[in-house]
Scaffold this motif. Sequence first.
Motif, PDB file in Angstrom:
ATOM      1  N   ASN A 102      26.477  42.163  40.436  1.00 47.25           N
ATOM      2  CA  ASN A 102      26.038  41.944  39.964  1.00 47.25           C
ATOM      3  C   ASN A 102      25.596  42.493  38.261  1.00 47.25           C
ATOM      4  O   ASN A 102      25.143  43.900  39.034  1.00 47.25           O
TER       5      ASN A 102
ATOM      6  N   TYR B 109      44.598  36.684  38.072  1.00 47.90           N
ATOM      7  CA  TYR B 109      45.057  37.437  36.821  1.00 47.90           C
ATOM      8  C   TYR B 109      46.169  38.608  38.108  1.00 47.90           C
ATOM      9  O   TYR B 109      45.819  38.364  38.712  1.00 47.90           O
TER      10      TYR B 109
ATOM     11  N   SER C  74      41.787  37.851  39.806  1.00 47.26           N
ATOM     12  CA  SER C  74      41.558  37.225  39.347  1.00 47.26           C
ATOM     13  C   SER C  74      39.802  37.734  37.952  1.00 47.26           C
ATOM     14  O   SER C  74      40.166  38.602  38.303  1.00 47.26           O
ATOM     15  N   ILE C  75      40.425  36.205  36.935  1.00 48.20           N
ATOM     16  CA  ILE C  75      38.983  36.722  35.877  1.00 48.20           C
ATOM     17  C   ILE C  75      38.129  35.442  35.997  1.00 48.20           C
ATOM     18  O   ILE C  75      39.181  34.349  36.102  1.00 48.20           O
ATOM     19  N   ASN C  76      37.132  35.384  36.801  1.00 50.05           N
ATOM     20  CA  ASN C  76      36.296  34.005  36.541  1.00 50.05           C
ATOM     21  C   ASN C  76      37.410  32.455  37.375  1.00 50.05           C
ATOM     22  O   ASN C  76      36.832  32.034  36.890  1.00 50.05           O
ATOM     23  N   GLN C  77      37.172  33.799  38.288  1.00 45.76           N
ATOM     24  CA  GLN C  77      38.289  32.977  39.743  1.00 45.76           C
ATOM     25  C   GLN C  77      39.564  32.218  38.820  1.00 45.76           C
ATOM     26  O   GLN C  77      40.242  31.611  40.482  1.00 45.76           O
ATOM     27  N   SER C  78      40.171  32.641  38.129  1.00 41.67           N
ATOM     28  CA  SER C  78      41.381  32.039  37.950  1.00 41.67           C
ATOM     29  C   SER C  78      41.973  33.416  38.198  1.00 41.67           C
ATOM     30  O   SER C  78      41.474  34.415  38.047  1.00 41.67           O
TER      31      SER C  78
END
Length: 555
Positions: A267, A289, A283-287
């Motif tokens: 964090n 990338y 990934s970015i925000n679990q999407s």
Amino acid sequence: MSVDLQNATTSSPSLNYEVKSLDQNQSVSFTAYTGTADLLIRKDLLTTPNGIGLNADGIAYDDGTTVTSTSWDIITDRIAYLSAIAPNNLNPTILAVNDTISIQNADTAPTKVINTSAGDPALPSEHFGTSWVGGGVPYIMETLDSTPLEVKDTTFQLNDSITPLLTTMMASGITTGVQTATWANIIAGGGGVPSIDQVLFVGQNANNQGITNLNTIGITGGTNLFNNSLAFVGGAGAITDLSSINGVNYPPTTTADLTNILTNGDNAGGLNITNLNNIDLQSINQSAYPPLITADLNNILTNGDNAGGLSMTNVSNINLSTINGSPYPFAPFAPYGLTDTLTYSNNASNLSMTNINNIDLITINGASYPPASATQDLSTTLAFGNSAGSTPINMNSNDIQLCNDINLVSINSVPFLPAKFSGVFPSFNLGSLSNNSTSYGGTGVIIPVGNYQITYTIQFDGNITQGGGSYFMLRGYCYLFGVSFGIVSPFMVNNGYMPCQTISYAVGSGYYNSLTATDYITISNNDTFQLGAYQSNEQGQTSFNTFISAVIQAV
């Protein structure tokens, strides 16, 4: 009376002279022997004699106690000392509020003073006890024969009223602030040396002072040092405000790689990461990338079909079936026929259709086509339409039979006024109707919306009777109860006026109580209504057979 003892002879070696009281229970006697003389004072001669004897050697008690000339001198000294501090003849000294006994080492300007005071319980500053000024000499309590000094069944408190700090000593241990330690634990802790737990319970702030020669420190939660503090295992507390450990700034600056840092915590706490040369993201925000950019149009539209106001250019071909929900291409272009055109819209917008070879119609403006012929009967005609509009109908002296309903405006140019509604509620026995209560029932009557006049009758049985001695009153009324809309009350009842009469004296002779009244009532909703009634009487009696009936007429 006197006796010369000096002239006593060997033949008369002693003299005994005794004087007794009248009751023979007390006596005083003088006894002289060769070389000694005694004075005896005695009491209780008739039961258990008790007394003392005095001579030149001292005092002798009958219980065996003696006081010699040597002990007498010591007692005299003691009595003189006690008399100096107890002026009321060795009796207990009782101190009133604020009274004080004072022992001083000088009459003027004493340097050593001991005060014993009763205190004033109404004043917080006063106390009950002893205070002293030692003049540099400690106040000592001691026993000369080494007898132990015992404080029994209580505690010994050391109170620093300035700090303030209170330490309580008991037989089991010692309490300072919130920490309690038993004597056994204190001794076991190293000859009275406090443990780190005991120290930290007293205070946890190191105030930037150094702690040296530490071997190990057990830290709660492993090696997690947080907010410049060390938390010790065992719950003793923490050492706060640390600036360095072994001369190294605390908290330390780690040289661990990013993997170790993220293993301890991922964090970022809202902070930015700057001056990055490269970052390898999956990934970015679990999407995923980088995002998918090689998908065909079907995949793109599956994720979202909103173009956001953007245009599509350089398109070779688009296979459309609708635009804005309407079929494309638009009617009436070929190869669509009239069915497709009318499916799209059947409004001609006041345009004409010309050069039509034939049209197959079922209705025109909602009326059957072709229209009914003159040879059709009334049933066939009404099947096509049952409204004459404003056109008169000439019956040619014929009757209309088996008609369900005719809405007439006039007959032979005379306005037609239909008969006003009227209804009858046949007589019905409600049964028991107690004092100050309502009930309804009987045959239902369908009543349309309107204003009506209602005449009702309530017949009570012989249980409601006057009795003797006074004049008592009876009152009541009828109301309508709608199956769907509930109670509808007459006009006068709604305004607080209801029919009443004096209760009959002669019910036993057939003169029963009965109320009849005419009132107005408004029906606001078509409904099926039953007749109901209410009664109250000053006798508080119940009619066990109550008959009601009514007639209603539109006005």
